[in-house]
Motif scaffolding. Structure first.
Motif, PDB file in Angstrom:
ATOM      1  N   LYS A 159      -9.231  -1.667  -3.530  1.00  0.00           N
ATOM      2  CA  LYS A 159      -8.859  -0.830  -2.386  1.00  0.00           C
ATOM      3  C   LYS A 159      -9.939   0.215  -2.101  1.00  0.00           C
ATOM      4  O   LYS A 159      -9.642   1.368  -1.817  1.00  0.00           O
ATOM      5  CB  LYS A 159      -7.517  -0.128  -2.635  1.00  0.00           C
ATOM      6  N   GLU A 178       0.820  -1.199   0.000  1.00  0.00           N
ATOM      7  CA  GLU A 178       0.000   0.000   0.000  1.00  0.00           C
ATOM      8  C   GLU A 178       0.860   1.257   0.000  1.00  0.00           C
ATOM      9  O   GLU A 178       0.503   2.250  -0.613  1.00  0.00           O
ATOM     10  CB  GLU A 178      -0.929   0.011   1.209  1.00  0.00           C
ATOM     11  N   ARG A 236     -12.532  -0.355   0.227  1.00  0.00           N
ATOM     12  CA  ARG A 236     -13.071  -0.491   1.585  1.00  0.00           C
ATOM     13  C   ARG A 236     -12.009  -0.434   2.661  1.00  0.00           C
ATOM     14  O   ARG A 236     -12.343  -0.322   3.834  1.00  0.00           O
ATOM     15  CB  ARG A 236     -13.854  -1.793   1.704  1.00  0.00           C
ATOM     16  N   LYS A 237     -10.750  -0.509   2.300  1.00  0.00           N
ATOM     17  CA  LYS A 237      -9.680  -0.506   3.300  1.00  0.00           C
ATOM     18  C   LYS A 237      -9.482   0.928   3.777  1.00  0.00           C
ATOM     19  O   LYS A 237      -8.831   1.728   3.118  1.00  0.00           O
ATOM     20  CB  LYS A 237      -8.403  -1.080   2.710  1.00  0.00           C
TER      21      LYS A 237
END
Length: 135
Positions: A73, A48, A75-76
């Protein structure tokens, strides 16, 4: 007088900037796509921090497009927060650059003189209690 050439024209910095932005956005889009494919396959992933660094280096439009297109990526929450903060950073940076270009009298010497005047004013008005606590 030297003949006009593209390399010596005023447009060269703009061309270099646009080339850089195109390249970093293409690289960012490729990184997001690769990470999504690896996530589906269960393979080794792109970190990330790498994805965010590519976004911070100017690839944030491609990162947002890739995030929506690949549904990757989304919902993170810590990642989404920082990815959304990058365009705000760029907007602020562009605002500051435009403001500095609009006010040519704000030179490093002016800023230094202002800072030293502010510092001397603070020294005169700071109570002794705060001076002893801060040092």
């Amino acid at each position: 007088m030297a003949p006009f050439s593209f390399a010596t024209s005023v447009h060269m910095p703009v061309f270099v900037l646009l080339s850089y932005l195109f390249a970093i956005n293409a690289l960012t889009l490729l990184a997001f796509r690769t990470d999504k494919k690896r996530a589906v396959a269960g393979d080794w992933r792109i970190s990330e921090s790498t994805l965010l660094m590519l976004s911070l280096c100017g690839g944030w439009p491609a990162a947002k497009i890739a995030q929506r297109s690949y549904r990757h990526k989304t919902r993170k929450q810590p990642f989404v927060f920082w990815l959304n903060a990058v365009p705000l950073f760029w907007t602020g940076a562009i605002f500051v650059l435009v403001a500095l270009a609009s006010f040519p009298h704000i030179t490093p010497q002016f800023v230094e003189a202002f800072a030293s005047e502010t510092q001397s004013t603070q020294q005169r008005t700071t109570p002794k209690f705060f001076k002893s606590v801060s040092h």
